[in-house]
Motif scaffolding. Structure first.
Motif, PDB file in Angstrom:
ATOM      1  N   ALA A 107      -2.969  -6.864   0.592  1.00 25.60           N
ATOM      2  CA  ALA A 107      -2.953  -5.558  -0.077  1.00 25.60           C
ATOM      3  C   ALA A 107      -1.539  -5.249  -0.552  1.00 25.60           C
ATOM      4  CB  ALA A 107      -3.444  -4.474   0.882  1.00 25.60           C
ATOM      5  N   THR A 141       0.789   1.324  -2.677  1.00 27.28           N
ATOM      6  CA  THR A 141       0.668   2.096  -3.917  1.00 27.28           C
ATOM      7  C   THR A 141       1.757   3.154  -4.030  1.00 27.28           C
ATOM      8  OG1 THR A 141      -0.890   3.618  -2.853  1.00 27.28           O
ATOM      9  CG2 THR A 141      -1.811   1.717  -4.019  1.00 27.28           C
ATOM     10  N   ALA A 163      -0.102   4.351   1.871  1.00 25.82           N
ATOM     11  CA  ALA A 163      -1.312   4.056   1.098  1.00 25.82           C
ATOM     12  C   ALA A 163      -1.250   2.627   0.566  1.00 25.82           C
ATOM     13  CB  ALA A 163      -1.442   5.036  -0.057  1.00 25.82           C
ATOM     14  N   VAL A 164      -2.361   1.907   0.708  1.00 17.93           N
ATOM     15  CA  VAL A 164      -2.436   0.526   0.226  1.00 17.93           C
ATOM     16  C   VAL A 164      -3.710   0.354  -0.611  1.00 17.93           C
ATOM     17  CG1 VAL A 164      -1.142  -0.404   2.193  1.00 17.93           C
ATOM     18  CG2 VAL A 164      -3.637  -0.232   2.329  1.00 17.93           C
ATOM     19  N   ARG A 165      -3.702  -0.728  -1.407  1.00 19.68           N
ATOM     20  CA  ARG A 165      -4.855  -1.041  -2.244  1.00 19.68           C
ATOM     21  C   ARG A 165      -5.079  -2.543  -2.202  1.00 19.68           C
ATOM     22  NH1 ARG A 165      -2.828   0.316  -6.832  1.00 19.68           N
ATOM     23  NH2 ARG A 165      -2.295  -1.797  -7.485  1.00 19.68           N
ATOM     24  N   TRP A 166      -6.348  -2.943  -2.137  1.00 20.80           N
ATOM     25  CA  TRP A 166      -6.656  -4.366  -2.179  1.00 20.80           C
ATOM     26  C   TRP A 166      -7.958  -4.593  -2.933  1.00 20.80           C
ATOM     27  CZ3 TRP A 166      -7.921  -1.358   1.963  1.00 20.80           C
ATOM     28  CH2 TRP A 166      -9.216  -1.462   2.476  1.00 20.80           C
ATOM     29  N   HIS A 205     -10.376  -1.416  -3.284  1.00 22.55           N
ATOM     30  CA  HIS A 205     -10.474  -0.503  -2.139  1.00 22.55           C
ATOM     31  C   HIS A 205      -9.097   0.071  -1.832  1.00 22.55           C
ATOM     32  CE1 HIS A 205     -14.581  -1.882  -1.073  1.00 22.55           C
ATOM     33  NE2 HIS A 205     -14.154  -3.039  -1.583  1.00 22.55           N
ATOM     34  N   LYS A 206      -9.099   1.306  -1.337  1.00 18.33           N
ATOM     35  CA  LYS A 206      -7.859   1.987  -0.969  1.00 18.33           C
ATOM     36  C   LYS A 206      -7.992   2.543   0.441  1.00 18.33           C
ATOM     37  CE  LYS A 206      -6.658   3.411  -5.680  1.00 18.33           C
ATOM     38  NZ  LYS A 206      -6.334   4.571  -6.558  1.00 18.33           N
ATOM     39  N   ASP A 207      -6.882   2.520   1.155  1.00 16.32           N
ATOM     40  CA  ASP A 207      -6.857   3.075   2.513  1.00 16.32           C
ATOM     41  C   ASP A 207      -5.406   3.263   2.913  1.00 16.32           C
ATOM     42  OD1 ASP A 207      -7.572   3.852   5.135  1.00 16.32           O
ATOM     43  OD2 ASP A 207      -9.343   2.566   5.041  1.00 16.32           O
ATOM     44  N   ARG A 208      -5.192   3.516   4.171  1.00 18.74           N
ATOM     45  CA  ARG A 208      -3.827   3.671   4.684  1.00 18.74           C
ATOM     46  C   ARG A 208      -3.614   2.652   5.784  1.00 18.74           C
ATOM     47  NH1 ARG A 208      -1.001   8.182   3.591  1.00 18.74           N
ATOM     48  NH2 ARG A 208      -0.040   8.278   5.650  1.00 18.74           N
TER      49      ARG A 208
END
Length: 200
Positions: A72, A75, A96-99, A107-110
């Motif tokens: 990931a 962001t 915050a990260v994106r993969w 998908h985005k999450d932390r």
């Protein structure tokens, strides 16, 4: 030179297994209870410990099979100062990260990253089969340590439980024997007193 016989204060080991005209049937039963208790306590401890260790190892293997690492990117820039409110923080910060999943969905999450990491930094996160981010599985050394500890703990508990049960059975046998001795003494005491009085 012959050995001296044991004095009254000397403890004779394994006396219940030796020939003795004063040994009663209940003494033999008590000896077998002790022997069987120790055997069952060891056997139960070994069996329960192995079962617990195998269960833990299977759980760790299943967990590793259900998750997979993904690459990931951040962001946003990660904060430079980790929070200090809790003593359980590991020095990293949430960002915050994106993969992109293998099926092409984004998908985005932390995730926890190094403080001050700039946006675009590549990090490794873990996802389940539904591409939801999850905590990383235990490492091989962590899994081994927890498996061994679980096996040892369960083995001790199982062995101690069986041993305690044997002690309770033995205690009941001892109380029964003491009651028999007391009843026999009440029967013999009058005769013994008469014989002692006659000699006087």
């Amino acid at each position: 030179m012959t050995g001296t016989p044991p004095t009254s204060g000397t403890r004779v080991r394994l006396w219940r297994w030796k020939r003795n005209p004063l040994k009663r049937h209940c003494d033999v039963i008590e000896a077998w209870i002790v022997l069987v208790t120790w055997f069952l306590a060891i056997a139960a401890g070994v069996f329960a410990g192995q079962a617990a260790a195998h269960s833990m190892d299977s759980a760790f293997s299943a967990r590793r099979a259900q998750v997979h690492p993904v690459s990931a990117v951040l962001t946003d820039d990660a904060v430079r100062t980790p929070p200090t409110e809790s003593g359980y923080e590991d020095g990293r910060v949430w960002a915050a990260v994106r993969w992109t999943a293998p099926d092409g969905t984004v998908h985005k999450d932390r995730a926890k990253v190094v403080p001050g990491a700039p946006a675009g930094t590549s990090v490794t996160v873990w996802a389940d089969r539904a591409n939801r981010m999850v905590s990383p599985p235990a490492t091989a050394s962590e899994a081994l340590l927890q498996t061994v500890l679980a096996g040892v703990l369960v083995a001790q508990v199982a062995g101690t439980t069986v041993w305690a049960g044997g002690r309770l059975v033995r205690a009941r046998l001892v109380r029964r024997r003491l009651a028999e001795w007391d009843a026999e003494w009440r029967r013999v005491e009058p005769e013994w007193r008469n014989l002692s009085g006659g000699r006087g």
